[in-house]
Design a protein around this motif. Structure first.
Motif, mmCIF file in Angstrom:
data_model
loop_
_atom_site.group_PDB
_atom_site.id
_atom_site.type_symbol
_atom_site.label_atom_id
_atom_site.label_comp_id
_atom_site.label_asym_id
_atom_site.label_seq_id
_atom_site.Cartn_x
_atom_site.Cartn_y
_atom_site.Cartn_z
ATOM 1 N N ASP A 177 10.920 15.674 -20.236
ATOM 2 C CA ASP A 177 9.330 15.865 -19.575
ATOM 3 C C ASP A 177 9.006 14.203 -18.351
ATOM 4 O OD1 ASP A 177 6.408 16.043 -19.121
ATOM 5 O OD2 ASP A 177 6.301 16.565 -21.799
ATOM 6 N N ILE A 178 9.442 14.550 -16.824
ATOM 7 C CA ILE A 178 9.475 13.474 -16.585
ATOM 8 C C ILE A 178 9.140 13.990 -15.191
ATOM 9 C CG2 ILE A 178 11.873 14.472 -15.457
ATOM 10 C CD1 ILE A 178 10.857 10.462 -16.149
ATOM 11 N N GLU A 179 7.736 13.162 -14.673
ATOM 12 C CA GLU A 179 7.196 12.982 -13.317
ATOM 13 C C GLU A 179 7.468 11.927 -12.818
ATOM 14 O OE1 GLU A 179 2.409 13.682 -12.983
ATOM 15 O OE2 GLU A 179 2.685 15.189 -14.949
ATOM 16 N N LEU A 180 8.406 12.197 -11.505
ATOM 17 C CA LEU A 180 8.813 11.359 -10.489
ATOM 18 C C LEU A 180 8.113 11.479 -9.574
ATOM 19 C CD1 LEU A 180 10.592 9.409 -9.842
ATOM 20 C CD2 LEU A 180 12.254 10.866 -9.138
ATOM 21 N N ILE A 181 7.144 10.522 -9.119
ATOM 22 C CA ILE A 181 5.878 9.973 -7.698
ATOM 23 C C ILE A 181 6.786 9.232 -6.935
ATOM 24 C CG2 ILE A 181 4.332 8.798 -6.662
ATOM 25 C CD1 ILE A 181 2.596 10.473 -9.725
ATOM 26 N N GLU A 182 7.414 9.298 -5.543
ATOM 27 C CA GLU A 182 7.989 8.463 -4.487
ATOM 28 C C GLU A 182 6.391 7.959 -3.737
ATOM 29 O OE1 GLU A 182 10.228 9.611 -0.340
ATOM 30 O OE2 GLU A 182 9.981 10.870 -1.481
ATOM 31 N N THR A 183 7.306 6.473 -3.477
ATOM 32 C CA THR A 183 5.745 5.912 -2.873
ATOM 33 C C THR A 183 6.825 6.118 -1.439
ATOM 34 O OG1 THR A 183 6.879 3.930 -3.323
ATOM 35 C CG2 THR A 183 5.441 4.346 -4.838
ATOM 36 N N VAL A 184 5.894 6.508 -0.653
ATOM 37 C CA VAL A 184 6.870 6.587 0.845
ATOM 38 C C VAL A 184 6.637 5.476 1.071
ATOM 39 C CG1 VAL A 184 6.346 7.459 3.040
ATOM 40 C CG2 VAL A 184 5.455 8.858 0.984
ATOM 41 N N ASP A 185 7.698 5.220 2.003
ATOM 42 C CA ASP A 185 8.389 3.874 2.616
ATOM 43 C C ASP A 185 8.466 2.726 1.484
ATOM 44 O OD1 ASP A 185 9.127 5.507 5.481
ATOM 45 O OD2 ASP A 185 7.300 5.197 5.969
ATOM 46 N N GLY A 186 8.219 2.958 0.365
ATOM 47 C CA GLY A 186 7.669 2.045 -0.703
ATOM 48 C C GLY A 186 9.298 0.680 -0.679
ATOM 49 N N LEU A 191 4.749 -0.833 -8.873
ATOM 50 C CA LEU A 191 3.575 -0.939 -9.089
ATOM 51 C C LEU A 191 2.499 -2.049 -8.604
ATOM 52 C CD1 LEU A 191 3.618 -1.073 -12.945
ATOM 53 C CD2 LEU A 191 3.877 1.114 -11.908
ATOM 54 N N ASN A 192 3.034 -2.611 -7.041
ATOM 55 C CA ASN A 192 2.799 -4.165 -6.824
ATOM 56 C C ASN A 192 2.835 -3.759 -5.126
ATOM 57 O OD1 ASN A 192 0.697 -5.125 -8.035
ATOM 58 N ND2 ASN A 192 3.153 -6.068 -9.878
ATOM 59 N N ASP A 193 3.335 -2.718 -4.626
ATOM 60 C CA ASP A 193 3.882 -3.292 -3.131
ATOM 61 C C ASP A 193 2.856 -2.393 -2.407
ATOM 62 O OD1 ASP A 193 5.645 -2.993 -1.245
ATOM 63 O OD2 ASP A 193 7.111 -0.387 -1.367
ATOM 64 N N GLN A 194 2.718 -1.848 -1.331
ATOM 65 C CA GLN A 194 1.891 -2.074 -0.057
ATOM 66 C C GLN A 194 0.776 -0.659 -0.721
ATOM 67 O OE1 GLN A 194 3.509 -1.542 4.238
ATOM 68 N NE2 GLN A 194 2.466 -3.490 4.347
ATOM 69 N N SER A 195 1.571 0.515 -1.479
ATOM 70 C CA SER A 195 0.839 1.328 -1.379
ATOM 71 C C SER A 195 0.358 1.375 -3.381
ATOM 72 C CB SER A 195 1.982 2.332 -2.000
ATOM 73 O OG SER A 195 2.988 3.149 -2.547
ATOM 74 N N HIS A 196 0.274 0.127 -3.766
ATOM 75 C CA HIS A 196 -0.483 0.204 -5.288
ATOM 76 C C HIS A 196 -1.698 0.312 -5.207
ATOM 77 C CE1 HIS A 196 -3.009 -3.177 -4.035
ATOM 78 N NE2 HIS A 196 -2.778 -3.467 -2.774
ATOM 79 N N ARG A 197 -2.369 0.812 -4.597
ATOM 80 C CA ARG A 197 -3.985 1.701 -4.802
ATOM 81 C C ARG A 197 -3.485 2.155 -5.473
ATOM 82 N NH1 ARG A 197 -4.647 -1.881 -0.208
ATOM 83 N NH2 ARG A 197 -6.423 -3.596 -0.917
ATOM 84 N N SER A 198 -2.523 3.564 -4.395
ATOM 85 C CA SER A 198 -2.507 5.027 -4.502
ATOM 86 C C SER A 198 -1.839 5.401 -5.996
ATOM 87 C CB SER A 198 -1.994 5.473 -3.534
ATOM 88 O OG SER A 198 -2.605 5.455 -1.923
ATOM 89 N N VAL A 199 -0.561 4.004 -6.096
ATOM 90 C CA VAL A 199 0.117 4.359 -7.145
ATOM 91 C C VAL A 199 -1.247 3.469 -8.257
ATOM 92 C CG1 VAL A 199 1.974 2.905 -8.124
ATOM 93 C CG2 VAL A 199 2.191 3.638 -6.403
ATOM 94 N N ALA A 200 -2.028 2.917 -8.780
ATOM 95 C CA ALA A 200 -2.898 2.942 -9.769
ATOM 96 C C ALA A 200 -3.587 4.087 -9.742
ATOM 97 C CB ALA A 200 -3.753 1.861 -9.484
ATOM 98 N N ALA A 201 -4.371 4.630 -8.753
ATOM 99 C CA ALA A 201 -4.770 6.047 -8.884
ATOM 100 C C ALA A 201 -4.174 6.616 -9.341
ATOM 101 C CB ALA A 201 -5.681 6.486 -7.323
ATOM 102 N N SER A 202 -3.087 7.135 -9.168
ATOM 103 C CA SER A 202 -1.940 8.305 -9.911
ATOM 104 C C SER A 202 -1.803 7.930 -10.790
ATOM 105 C CB SER A 202 -0.928 8.262 -9.339
ATOM 106 O OG SER A 202 -0.693 8.558 -7.790
#
Length: 229
Positions: A177-186, A191-202
């Motif tokens: 039971d896995i959901e994989l989310i790709e951080t674009v250009d991450g 958890l702490n890259d440039q997309s950290h806000r979107s990751v936290a929201a997800s």
């Protein structure tokens, strides 16, 4: 049996909606996750950080009453979380980020390989964010991952050179039971890259689904169309 205490703890100001135990990666201490902890606690979730000890984190979660309880791991912490899950630990769910696929020694990846976020780079450059290298472990074999009995949310950077996205995805596909989310250009520290806000929201959206009793049932969704006036 004694249970280790977290090295850092962020708690909500009001009602607690769940408990998250974070297992740090190679050479990481609590300041690496301060921004993450403060953000998730602002949404009602207690966040505790454990230093490279998934067993202690799982034991600590087993002793708390609030639900859901979720085990989180980044980098080698992700490998350790997957190991305790494969051995029968059953929190309500788990989150892994930057899952390693080929550990070469125990050296910390270069900061530039970990993140492009200037704030996070500043944190990584402080002595308080680092600890000495510890023994690390590989991700369990596919047969062991197939035994994991809880839902797992995974984040991985599409430009991660420490652990390439395609290879990590292939490894994680063994989890039932896995959901994989790709951080674009991450990069590696998902958890702490440039997309950290979107990751936290997800993460919050996933946690709210987990709280509902069916992690696969959406709480919000895109409408099929706007009704005519």
């Amino acid at each position: 049996m004694t249970t280790s205490s977290p090295i850092a703890l962020w708690t909500p100001a009001a009602r607690v909606r769940g408990i998250l135990a974070v297992v740090a990666g190679r050479g990481e201490r609590a300041p690496v996750y301060e921004r993450f902890g403060r953000r998730l606690s602002a949404d009602g979730y207690t966040v505790a950080v454990f230093e490279a000890d998934a067993d202690a984190a799982a034991q600590w979660l087993a002793g708390v009453d609030e639900v859901p309880v979720v085990l989180i791991g980044s980098d080698t912490g992700a490998a350790a979380v997957l190991r305790v899950l494969s051995q029968g630990a059953t929190p309500d769910g788990a989150i892994v980020a930057g899952t390693p696929v080929d550990l070469d020694g125990v050296a910390q990846p270069a900061d530039a390989e970990r993140t492009a976020c200037p704030v996070h780079l500043g944190v990584l450059g402080t002595a308080e964010a680092r600890t000495s290298a510890v023994a690390v472990e590989q991700v369990p074999a596919a047969a062991d991952l197939a035994a994991i009995a809880v839902p797992v949310l995974a984040f991985h950077g599409s430009a991660d050179t420490v652990s390439p996205f395609a290879e990590a995805g292939a490894v994680l596909s063994a989890v039932p039971d896995i959901e994989l989310i790709e951080t674009v250009d991450g990069l590696h520290d998902a958890l702490n890259d440039q997309s950290h806000r979107s990751v936290a929201a997800s993460i919050v959206l996933w946690l709210e689904r987990l709280r509902s009793g069916d992690v696969h049932a959406p709480v919000v969704r895109l409408a099929a169309g706007v009704p005519a006036a």
